[in-house]
Design a protein around this motif. Structure first.
Motif, PDB file in Angstrom:
ATOM      1  N   ILE A  85      52.621  45.583  42.055  1.00 22.83           N
ATOM      2  CA  ILE A  85      53.315  45.719  40.774  1.00 22.83           C
ATOM      3  C   ILE A  85      54.474  44.725  40.682  1.00 22.83           C
ATOM      4  CG2 ILE A  85      54.752  47.272  39.385  1.00 22.83           C
ATOM      5  CD1 ILE A  85      53.035  49.585  40.386  1.00 22.83           C
ATOM      6  N   GLY A  86      55.193  44.534  41.796  1.00 26.62           N
ATOM      7  CA  GLY A  86      56.281  43.554  41.813  1.00 26.62           C
ATOM      8  C   GLY A  86      55.779  42.148  41.529  1.00 26.62           C
ATOM      9  N   HIS A  87      54.617  41.807  42.083  1.00 27.30           N
ATOM     10  CA  HIS A  87      54.027  40.480  41.843  1.00 27.30           C
ATOM     11  C   HIS A  87      53.635  40.339  40.373  1.00 27.30           C
ATOM     12  CE1 HIS A  87      51.941  36.786  43.143  1.00 27.30           C
ATOM     13  NE2 HIS A  87      51.077  37.087  42.181  1.00 27.30           N
ATOM     14  N   TYR A  88      52.995  41.356  39.811  1.00 29.57           N
ATOM     15  CA  TYR A  88      52.611  41.300  38.399  1.00 29.57           C
ATOM     16  C   TYR A  88      53.831  41.220  37.495  1.00 29.57           C
ATOM     17  CZ  TYR A  88      48.281  43.261  40.401  1.00 29.57           C
ATOM     18  OH  TYR A  88      47.162  43.501  41.161  1.00 29.57           O
ATOM     19  N   ASN A  89      54.900  41.909  37.883  1.00 29.94           N
ATOM     20  CA  ASN A  89      56.119  41.913  37.072  1.00 29.94           C
ATOM     21  C   ASN A  89      56.700  40.519  36.921  1.00 29.94           C
ATOM     22  OD1 ASN A  89      57.384  44.137  35.721  1.00 29.94           O
ATOM     23  ND2 ASN A  89      57.308  45.237  37.646  1.00 29.94           N
ATOM     24  N   TYR A  90      56.560  39.702  37.961  1.00 29.22           N
ATOM     25  CA  TYR A  90      57.108  38.345  37.878  1.00 29.22           C
ATOM     26  C   TYR A  90      56.077  37.363  37.321  1.00 29.22           C
ATOM     27  CZ  TYR A  90      59.526  34.030  38.975  1.00 29.22           C
ATOM     28  OH  TYR A  90      60.145  32.812  38.869  1.00 29.22           O
ATOM     29  N   TYR A  91      54.881  37.362  37.882  1.00 26.06           N
ATOM     30  CA  TYR A  91      53.881  36.359  37.513  1.00 26.06           C
ATOM     31  C   TYR A  91      52.986  36.787  36.360  1.00 26.06           C
ATOM     32  CZ  TYR A  91      55.254  33.968  41.764  1.00 26.06           C
ATOM     33  OH  TYR A  91      55.979  33.318  42.731  1.00 26.06           O
ATOM     34  N   GLY A  92      53.154  38.020  35.877  1.00 23.57           N
ATOM     35  CA  GLY A  92      52.333  38.489  34.770  1.00 23.57           C
ATOM     36  C   GLY A  92      52.840  38.015  33.435  1.00 23.57           C
ATOM     37  N   ILE A  93      52.655  36.720  33.144  1.00 24.03           N
ATOM     38  CA  ILE A  93      53.082  36.151  31.867  1.00 24.03           C
ATOM     39  C   ILE A  93      51.856  35.667  31.095  1.00 24.03           C
ATOM     40  CG2 ILE A  93      55.272  35.425  32.891  1.00 24.03           C
ATOM     41  CD1 ILE A  93      54.246  32.543  32.772  1.00 24.03           C
ATOM     42  N   SER A  94      52.029  35.468  29.818  1.00 21.57           N
ATOM     43  CA  SER A  94      50.926  35.006  28.968  1.00 21.57           C
ATOM     44  C   SER A  94      50.273  33.757  29.544  1.00 21.57           C
ATOM     45  CB  SER A  94      51.453  34.710  27.564  1.00 21.57           C
ATOM     46  OG  SER A  94      52.083  35.836  27.016  1.00 21.57           O
ATOM     47  N   GLY A  95      48.948  33.791  29.640  1.00 20.25           N
ATOM     48  CA  GLY A  95      48.210  32.640  30.134  1.00 20.25           C
ATOM     49  C   GLY A  95      47.953  32.642  31.622  1.00 20.25           C
ATOM     50  N   ASN A  96      48.540  33.584  32.347  1.00 24.42           N
ATOM     51  CA  ASN A  96      48.385  33.591  33.807  1.00 24.42           C
ATOM     52  C   ASN A  96      47.538  34.774  34.287  1.00 24.42           C
ATOM     53  OD1 ASN A  96      48.851  32.463  36.390  1.00 24.42           O
ATOM     54  ND2 ASN A  96      50.529  33.898  36.763  1.00 24.42           N
ATOM     55  N   VAL A  97      46.612  35.238  33.457  1.00 24.63           N
ATOM     56  CA  VAL A  97      45.760  36.360  33.843  1.00 24.63           C
ATOM     57  C   VAL A  97      44.941  36.004  35.078  1.00 24.63           C
ATOM     58  CG1 VAL A  97      43.845  37.824  33.148  1.00 24.63           C
ATOM     59  CG2 VAL A  97      45.644  37.264  31.503  1.00 24.63           C
ATOM     60  N   LYS A  98      44.383  34.810  35.099  1.00 30.18           N
ATOM     61  CA  LYS A  98      43.565  34.406  36.240  1.00 30.18           C
ATOM     62  C   LYS A  98      44.391  34.353  37.525  1.00 30.18           C
ATOM     63  CE  LYS A  98      40.140  31.710  33.644  1.00 30.18           C
ATOM     64  NZ  LYS A  98      39.529  30.360  33.466  1.00 30.18           N
ATOM     65  N   GLY A  99      45.643  33.920  37.409  1.00 26.47           N
ATOM     66  CA  GLY A  99      46.488  33.811  38.595  1.00 26.47           C
ATOM     67  C   GLY A  99      46.766  35.154  39.237  1.00 26.47           C
ATOM     68  N   ILE A 100      47.134  36.160  38.425  1.00 25.56           N
ATOM     69  CA  ILE A 100      47.418  37.476  39.003  1.00 25.56           C
ATOM     70  C   ILE A 100      46.133  38.202  39.390  1.00 25.56           C
ATOM     71  CG2 ILE A 100      49.658  37.713  37.890  1.00 25.56           C
ATOM     72  CD1 ILE A 100      48.392  39.384  35.725  1.00 25.56           C
ATOM     73  N   ALA A 101      45.030  37.918  38.678  1.00 28.91           N
ATOM     74  CA  ALA A 101      43.749  38.516  39.048  1.00 28.91           C
ATOM     75  C   ALA A 101      43.282  37.992  40.403  1.00 28.91           C
ATOM     76  CB  ALA A 101      42.705  38.225  37.975  1.00 28.91           C
ATOM     77  N   ARG A 102      43.518  36.708  40.626  1.00 25.98           N
ATOM     78  CA  ARG A 102      43.154  36.122  41.912  1.00 25.98           C
ATOM     79  C   ARG A 102      43.997  36.715  43.032  1.00 25.98           C
ATOM     80  NH1 ARG A 102      44.475  30.004  43.898  1.00 25.98           N
ATOM     81  NH2 ARG A 102      43.452  30.127  45.936  1.00 25.98           N
ATOM     82  N   PHE A 103      45.269  36.948  42.756  1.00 27.16           N
ATOM     83  CA  PHE A 103      46.135  37.561  43.769  1.00 27.16           C
ATOM     84  C   PHE A 103      45.643  38.962  44.113  1.00 27.16           C
ATOM     85  CE2 PHE A 103      49.861  39.976  45.158  1.00 27.16           C
ATOM     86  CZ  PHE A 103      50.369  39.150  46.140  1.00 27.16           C
ATOM     87  N   TYR A 104      45.230  39.715  43.093  1.00 26.32           N
ATOM     88  CA  TYR A 104      44.698  41.058  43.325  1.00 26.32           C
ATOM     89  C   TYR A 104      43.433  40.993  44.189  1.00 26.32           C
ATOM     90  CZ  TYR A 104      42.087  45.342  42.336  1.00 26.32           C
ATOM     91  OH  TYR A 104      41.353  46.494  42.465  1.00 26.32           O
ATOM     92  N   TRP A 105      42.533  40.084  43.854  1.00 32.20           N
ATOM     93  CA  TRP A 105      41.264  39.972  44.589  1.00 32.20           C
ATOM     94  C   TRP A 105      41.482  39.537  46.035  1.00 32.20           C
ATOM     95  CZ3 TRP A 105      36.573  41.527  44.980  1.00 32.20           C
ATOM     96  CH2 TRP A 105      35.621  40.807  45.695  1.00 32.20           C
ATOM     97  N   GLU A 106      42.320  38.543  46.252  1.00 36.40           N
ATOM     98  CA  GLU A 106      42.583  38.066  47.611  1.00 36.40           C
ATOM     99  C   GLU A 106      43.298  39.139  48.436  1.00 36.40           C
ATOM    100  OE1 GLU A 106      41.507  35.368  48.968  1.00 36.40           O
ATOM    101  OE2 GLU A 106      40.634  34.519  47.143  1.00 36.40           O
ATOM    102  N   THR A 107      44.206  39.878  47.799  1.00 34.75           N
ATOM    103  CA  THR A 107      44.886  40.971  48.497  1.00 34.75           C
ATOM    104  C   THR A 107      43.890  42.060  48.882  1.00 34.75           C
ATOM    105  OG1 THR A 107      46.960  40.567  47.328  1.00 34.75           O
ATOM    106  CG2 THR A 107      46.664  42.753  48.295  1.00 34.75           C
ATOM    107  N   LYS A 108      42.984  42.356  47.998  1.00 34.20           N
ATOM    108  CA  LYS A 108      41.954  43.365  48.253  1.00 34.20           C
ATOM    109  C   LYS A 108      41.115  42.988  49.468  1.00 34.20           C
ATOM    110  CE  LYS A 108      38.045  45.503  45.809  1.00 34.20           C
ATOM    111  NZ  LYS A 108      37.317  45.530  44.508  1.00 34.20           N
ATOM    112  N   LYS A 109      40.754  41.722  49.579  1.00 37.15           N
ATOM    113  CA  LYS A 109      39.969  41.268  50.734  1.00 37.15           C
ATOM    114  C   LYS A 109      40.783  41.352  52.026  1.00 37.15           C
ATOM    115  CE  LYS A 109      38.640  37.230  49.141  1.00 37.15           C
ATOM    116  NZ  LYS A 109      37.924  35.926  49.091  1.00 37.15           N
TER     117      LYS A 109
END
Length: 502
Positions: free
Chosen positions: A434-458
């Motif tokens: 949530i802290g990561h999304y709070n900072y990097y969750g800005i318009s246009g960066n959906v792929k960036g935070i989605a990638r962070f979620y996926w890599e963290t999951k792995k």
């Protein structure tokens, strides 16, 4: 940690000290019917909201009000006369105000070189505060050297952080409040970072609005090399003297600047710089760069230009937008000379002038090339087109910052996997996402935070299965566990394209 009886005793001691200082604070402060609102970029700088008399209140609440009132009076005086210089500041360092500042310190933080933690200092808070105040009045108080630790940076190097002693933190908190009350009315709208209501996302919004709505064709991306380590003390004091002539207060700031750094048991004298990590460091840095860059750009540089120009500074990282290329190049050269005068240097590997904006995208498309990009505040800025075909500023997580965050996540999961049970560190993992999304969750960066979620999951799947020699889950079982214990999904928290709201 203190026992329940110990906590009650400390609370009684604090109330006792606040009660003793209440009468003194009443006549030392200005009228209680004053103020307050933190500054913002809309011109209402400083502290400014009328507070009504609250009647019967606790000693702690009254002392807090008296402290706010005193800060308000400083702000009002600074706003009324831009040339006014404050000559009596040290008399504000009273027992009750210092005690109030102690209450703002965060607990469970690393101690300074004396090893004293906040809880330990609080055990005999009345005696400690009285002793501190007495030593300050007789000039026997000397700040201890800060304990230096290192944290990794995105470029592979390490940044040194200074950890002050608890006693020094208390004094720094109050000195910071005083400096903010005085200088916040002077700071330019171009500066962000370590200022009330002027954080990184506000800086990104203002920069985005300029690039998308103004005739911006060039961007000067600059970074000062080791800024916090190279601040010239003599120039720093000259900057402070523009508003403050209280020699005792200036002497106190000088002692903090020259306190030194303790590293691996060795004392290192600090002839320049201000260690990052202390409460004073950010406000001193903003004051320094206010005179070195902000005022110079607004009062001198812009008056010489024929085209549009705008500066956006966040601490020591700043970007300047220009309409004309020759003016952008001239600014770059003049800036180097300007910084040399104040013993500062540009980090050449992080500083450049590039074509950027609507016209740059049109030229690149006609030549079948790509527009150069630049990084600012952890985001890579690039030119693209919206679905309608109009020009749009794109942002994504900077690759270096992404790699740094993933490396930190990997190390944390590796260390925590056997330290506590899965259910316990799973809660912390959710907070980290949530802290990561709070900072990097800005318009246009959906792929960036989605990638962070996926890599963290792995990574979670990897380290959960390495808690022992026995494999805990296969992927199907892990997905089932996530179904009942879901991790926070990527979410946009900051809209950057609602230009009407800027």
């Amino acid at each position: 940690m203190l026992s329940e009886e110990g906590k009650k005793k400390v609370s009684m001691q604090r109330q006792e000290l606040k009660g003793e200082g209440l009468q003194k604070a009443s006549w030392q402060s200005d009228q209680p019917v004053v103020s307050m609102k933190q500054g913002n970029s809309c011109g209402e700088k400083g502290l400014e909201k009328v507070r009504e008399d609250v009647g019967e209140t606790s000693a702690e609440h009254r002392i807090g009000e008296q402290m706010s009132t005193k800060l308000v009076s400083l702000t009002l005086r600074a706003r009324k006369d831009s040339r006014y210089k404050f000559i009596t500041i040290m008399n504000l360092f009273t027992e009750e105000y210092l005690l109030e500042c102690f209450g703002e310190l965060k607990k469970n933080k690393a101690p300074g070189i004396d090893g004293v933690e906040v809880e330990e200092y609080e055990a005999d808070i009345v005696k400690n505060i009285k002793d501190l105040c007495a030593r300050m009045k007789t000039w026997k108080y000397k700040p201890k050297p800060v304990r230096r630790v290192y944290i990794p940076k995105s470029d592979g190097t390490k940044r040194g952080l200074g950890i002050p002693a608890v006693e020094d933190k208390i004094v720094q908190v109050w000195a910071k409040k005083i400096l903010e009350a005085i200088y916040e009315v002077d700071f330019c709208d171009v500066s962000y970072g370590f200022r009330p209501k002027r954080r990184c996302h506000e800086a990104l919004r203002v920069l985005g609005k300029a690039i998308m709505t103004k005739p911006v064709n060039y961007v000067v991306d600059m970074d000062i090399r080791k800024f916090f380590d190279t601040i010239n003390h003599e120039w720093m004091m000259r900057c402070l003297r523009q508003r403050i002539t209280d020699t005792r207060f200036l002497r106190l700031i000088g002692r903090f600047l020259n306190a030194g750094v303790m590293e691996e048991g060795k004392l290192i004298n600090t002839e320049k710089g201000t260690p990052q990590g202390g409460n004073l460091s950010p406000i001193l840095a903003n004051i320094y760069l206010h005179y070195v860059i902000d005022l110079w750009f607004e009062k001198k540089v812009k008056k010489q230009l024929k085209g549009y120009a705008q500066l956006t500074r966040y601490a020591d990282d700043f970007v300047a937008c220009f309409e004309k290329g020759e003016e952008a190049e001239a600014f770059s050269k003049e800036l180097v000379e300007r910084l040399k005068k104040f013993d500062l240097e540009i980090a050449e590997n992080k500083s450049r002038t590039i074509k950027f904006g609507r016209r740059a995208l049109q030229e690149a498309e006609s030549e079948k090339k790509k527009v150069e990009t630049f990084d600012f505040l952890g985001f890579t800025h690039y030119c693209e087109r919206a679905r309608s075909g109009k020009f749009k500023l794109g942002r994504k997580t900077a690759s270096k910052r992404f790699g740094q965050k993933m490396k930190a996540m990997n190390m944390w999961l590796k260390d925590i996997r056997n330290m506590v049970v899965l259910q316990e560190w799973w809660k912390i993992l959710k907070q980290k996402l949530i802290g990561h999304y709070n900072y990097y969750g800005i318009s246009g960066n959906v792929k960036g935070i989605a990638r962070f979620y996926w890599e963290t999951k792995k990574l979670v799947f990897k380290w959960v299965n390495r808690r022992s020699q026995k494999r805990s889950y296969n992927w199907e079982q892990f997905e089932k566990y996530l179904h009942y214990n879901p991790l926070p999904k990527p979410k946009i928290y900051h809209s950057m394209y609602a230009l009407s709201s800027i």
